[in-house]
Scaffold this motif. Structure first.
Motif, PDB file in Angstrom:
ATOM      1  N   THR A  83       0.799  -1.223   0.000  1.00 25.29           N
ATOM      2  CA  THR A  83       0.000   0.000   0.000  1.00 25.29           C
ATOM      3  C   THR A  83       0.832   1.274   0.000  1.00 25.29           C
ATOM      4  O   THR A  83       0.422   2.274  -0.587  1.00 25.29           O
ATOM      5  CB  THR A  83      -0.939   0.023   1.221  1.00 25.29           C
ATOM      6  OG1 THR A  83      -0.163  -0.084   2.430  1.00 25.29           O
ATOM      7  CG2 THR A  83      -1.909  -1.146   1.167  1.00 25.29           C
ATOM      8  N   SER A  84       1.976   1.264   0.677  1.00 28.87           N
ATOM      9  CA  SER A  84       2.806   2.468   0.769  1.00 28.87           C
ATOM     10  C   SER A  84       4.279   2.085   0.747  1.00 28.87           C
ATOM     11  O   SER A  84       4.969   2.150   1.770  1.00 28.87           O
ATOM     12  CB  SER A  84       2.469   3.240   2.055  1.00 28.87           C
ATOM     13  OG  SER A  84       3.214   4.427   2.149  1.00 28.87           O
TER      14      SER A  84
ATOM     15  N   THR B 230      -4.631  10.795   2.750  1.00 28.36           N
ATOM     16  CA  THR B 230      -3.928  10.557   1.496  1.00 28.36           C
ATOM     17  C   THR B 230      -2.628  11.359   1.438  1.00 28.36           C
ATOM     18  O   THR B 230      -1.575  10.851   1.034  1.00 28.36           O
ATOM     19  CB  THR B 230      -4.823  10.932   0.311  1.00 28.36           C
ATOM     20  OG1 THR B 230      -6.044  10.160   0.372  1.00 28.36           O
ATOM     21  CG2 THR B 230      -4.130  10.642  -0.999  1.00 28.36           C
TER      22      THR B 230
ATOM     23  N   SER C 184       1.561   9.644   2.076  1.00 26.47           N
ATOM     24  CA  SER C 184       2.438   9.630   0.902  1.00 26.47           C
ATOM     25  C   SER C 184       3.853   9.992   1.319  1.00 26.47           C
ATOM     26  O   SER C 184       4.069  10.921   2.097  1.00 26.47           O
ATOM     27  CB  SER C 184       1.926  10.611  -0.165  1.00 26.47           C
ATOM     28  OG  SER C 184       0.599  10.285  -0.555  1.00 26.47           O
TER      29      SER C 184
ATOM     30  N   GLU D 224       3.950  10.473  -5.421  1.00 26.49           N
ATOM     31  CA  GLU D 224       2.922   9.554  -4.930  1.00 26.49           C
ATOM     32  C   GLU D 224       1.698  10.315  -4.439  1.00 26.49           C
ATOM     33  O   GLU D 224       0.552   9.915  -4.674  1.00 26.49           O
ATOM     34  CB  GLU D 224       3.493   8.696  -3.797  1.00 26.49           C
ATOM     35  CG  GLU D 224       2.490   7.696  -3.226  1.00 26.49           C
ATOM     36  CD  GLU D 224       3.058   6.916  -2.057  1.00 26.49           C
ATOM     37  OE1 GLU D 224       2.314   6.095  -1.485  1.00 26.49           O
ATOM     38  OE2 GLU D 224       4.237   7.140  -1.707  1.00 26.49           O
ATOM     39  N   CYS D 225       1.925  11.443  -3.762  1.00 21.84           N
ATOM     40  CA  CYS D 225       0.810  12.249  -3.254  1.00 21.84           C
ATOM     41  C   CYS D 225      -0.046  12.776  -4.408  1.00 21.84           C
ATOM     42  O   CYS D 225      -1.282  12.703  -4.365  1.00 21.84           O
ATOM     43  CB  CYS D 225       1.344  13.393  -2.406  1.00 21.84           C
ATOM     44  SG  CYS D 225       0.068  14.467  -1.729  1.00 21.84           S
TER      45      CYS D 225
ATOM     46  N   HIS E  87      -0.324  11.559  -7.436  1.00 20.52           N
ATOM     47  CA  HIS E  87      -1.008  10.454  -8.101  1.00 20.52           C
ATOM     48  C   HIS E  87      -2.249  10.017  -7.318  1.00 20.52           C
ATOM     49  O   HIS E  87      -3.313   9.794  -7.894  1.00 20.52           O
ATOM     50  CB  HIS E  87      -0.040   9.285  -8.269  1.00 20.52           C
ATOM     51  CG  HIS E  87      -0.665   8.072  -8.879  1.00 20.52           C
ATOM     52  ND1 HIS E  87      -1.025   7.991 -10.204  1.00 20.52           N
ATOM     53  CD2 HIS E  87      -1.021   6.866  -8.316  1.00 20.52           C
ATOM     54  CE1 HIS E  87      -1.569   6.807 -10.445  1.00 20.52           C
ATOM     55  NE2 HIS E  87      -1.570   6.115  -9.325  1.00 20.52           N
ATOM     56  N   LYS E  88      -2.101   9.916  -5.987  1.00 24.92           N
ATOM     57  CA  LYS E  88      -3.240   9.499  -5.171  1.00 24.92           C
ATOM     58  C   LYS E  88      -4.348  10.548  -5.165  1.00 24.92           C
ATOM     59  O   LYS E  88      -5.536  10.215  -5.229  1.00 24.92           O
ATOM     60  CB  LYS E  88      -2.776   9.212  -3.737  1.00 24.92           C
ATOM     61  CG  LYS E  88      -1.938   7.953  -3.581  1.00 24.92           C
ATOM     62  CD  LYS E  88      -1.595   7.706  -2.125  1.00 24.92           C
ATOM     63  CE  LYS E  88      -0.801   6.421  -1.949  1.00 24.92           C
ATOM     64  NZ  LYS E  88      -0.459   6.182  -0.521  1.00 24.92           N
TER      65      LYS E  88
ATOM     66  N   SER F 135      -6.447  10.522  -8.274  1.00 20.80           N
ATOM     67  CA  SER F 135      -7.370   9.379  -8.404  1.00 20.80           C
ATOM     68  C   SER F 135      -8.546   9.454  -7.445  1.00 20.80           C
ATOM     69  O   SER F 135      -9.420   8.590  -7.492  1.00 20.80           O
ATOM     70  CB  SER F 135      -6.603   8.078  -8.158  1.00 20.80           C
ATOM     71  OG  SER F 135      -6.069   8.053  -6.838  1.00 20.80           O
ATOM     72  N   LEU F 136      -8.577  10.469  -6.574  1.00 21.60           N
ATOM     73  CA  LEU F 136      -9.711  10.599  -5.652  1.00 21.60           C
ATOM     74  C   LEU F 136     -10.963  11.033  -6.402  1.00 21.60           C
ATOM     75  O   LEU F 136     -10.907  11.826  -7.347  1.00 21.60           O
ATOM     76  CB  LEU F 136      -9.392  11.637  -4.557  1.00 21.60           C
ATOM     77  CG  LEU F 136      -8.363  11.233  -3.500  1.00 21.60           C
ATOM     78  CD1 LEU F 136      -8.153  12.388  -2.524  1.00 21.60           C
ATOM     79  CD2 LEU F 136      -8.830   9.986  -2.747  1.00 21.60           C
TER      80      LEU F 136
END
Length: 362
Positions: free
Chosen positions: A151-152, A323, A327, A332-333, A335-336, A339-340
């Motif tokens: 996950t991370s 989120t 990250s 990564e932050c 990208h997440k 996608s929210l």
């Protein structure tokens, strides 16, 4: 201590059949946490079984799982800050270790969010010379390594770099330095025992679509405020209180239990068989009558219910916050966050949370 990997399913069924888990959720939480505190190592099987039981109960009764998670986090914070106030290592490291291992397995079972593990590791690794904290952090990494890698991965990489820094500082004991070296060596290969999949197959009892993950973190429980702490722990549930609506509450629990165990399925199947025996002519007549009622009947008024409590807004802000904080890098932050699924008209909340998170950083 009667449950184990072989009879865990029977134990869960026994709890639902014979115990009112809504009324007795306080005693259930205390019993499970007492057993978890006695864990002897990160591979303790009873702790893994206890986490699996909590995962099953949480999938049916989320308020019970949230209570157990809140109390586990509260117990850890009490032990940690009590030691910090005394400025020594005199707290019961075995009890804290058992609590941390249990929290790790709750994260593996998707009862708790992985941000909890990163928050705890950040807290424990602040002091490079505290042997107890470093050892407990290593136990948590051993339990959650596979979940964090999934996950991370950047968060796990940052934690391992912190362990490498502790090793280079050389302020911990020699025994702990050797343990950190073994941890770093085993983490270098994804095929090593360091990345064993948790939970194990026999304890993976909840389907992924049925899992309910609580986003409760360390910041949601304040041990410096007795009122907020009481809200999270709900210690009053452990004591007997007279229930003026006992019969009504028992009937409500009976309905919930029947729904969970599927006790009414047989009656439903019997009714379906009886209905399927009707002739096609009767079905056509029923459809014609229904169409006539629709055409001639009065129009039904729809009532629009507006939620003025702003629970959706609070949940959105919490999701954005977790989120961002979970990250390990800005890529990564971004990208997440991209996608929210942010509702229309709420885009400004993303900007507000970014500013608030930046203002909280040191």
């Amino acid at each position: 201590n009667r449950w184990n990997i072989d009879n865990v399913r029977d134990c869960v069924l026994f709890l639902f059949q014979n115990v009112n888990l809504i009324r007795g959720r306080g005693l259930l939480a205390r019993s499970i946490l007492t057993q978890a505190a006695a864990a002897s190592s990160s591979d303790d099987k009873l702790t893994q079984v206890a986490a699996a039981v909590v995962a099953v109960i949480n999938s049916k009764l989320p308020e019970v799982g949230e209570l157990i998670l809140a109390r586990a986090l509260s117990d850890f914070k009490q032990q940690y800050y009590r030691s910090k106030r005394r400025n020594n290592n005199s707290y019961n490291s075995k009890t804290t270790k058992g609590c941390i291992v249990f929290l790790g397995h709750l994260i593996n079972q998707a009862v708790a969010h992985e941000i909890v593990a990163l928050q705890i590791l950040e807290l424990l690794l602040q002091d490079d010379s505290n042997n107890n904290n470093i050892e407990i952090a290593m136990d948590l990494v051993r339990v959650c390594a596979s979940k964090l890698q999934e996950t991370s991965p950047n968060g796990l990489r940052a934690v391992l770099e912190r362990f490498r820094h502790v090793l280079h500082q050389g302020e911990v004991s020699d025994k702990l330095q050797y343990a950190i070296e073994d941890l770093l060596v085993s983490s270098s290969s994804t095929s090593s025992l360091f990345y064993i999949k948790h939970p194990i197959l026999d304890l993976d009892l909840v389907e992924e679509e049925d899992q309910i993950t609580h986003e409760t973190g360390l910041d949601d429980i304040d041990n410096n405020s007795s009122e907020e702490l009481a809200v999270g722990r709900q210690d009053t549930l452990d004591t007997f209180t007279f229930d003026e609506h006992y019969k009504e509450n028992e009937q409500l629990w009976s309905k919930i239990r029947a729904e969970i165990l599927g006790e009414g399925d047989e009656d439903d199947e019997t009714d379906e068989d009886a209905q399927s025996s009707n002739s096609s002519q009767d079905l056509e007549e029923a459809e014609e009558k229904q169409m006539a009622l629709v055409e001639t009947g009065p129009e039904k008024k729809t009532v629009v219910i507006q939620d003025l409590s702003e629970q959706d807004l609070i949940h959105l802000r919490r999701t954005i916050y977790l989120t961002i904080m979970s990250s390990a890098s800005f890529e990564e932050c971004a990208h997440k966050l991209a996608s929210l699924n942010i509702p229309m008209g709420r885009e400004n909340e993303l900007v507000n949370m970014l500013i608030e998170c930046c203002s909280q950083e040191r």
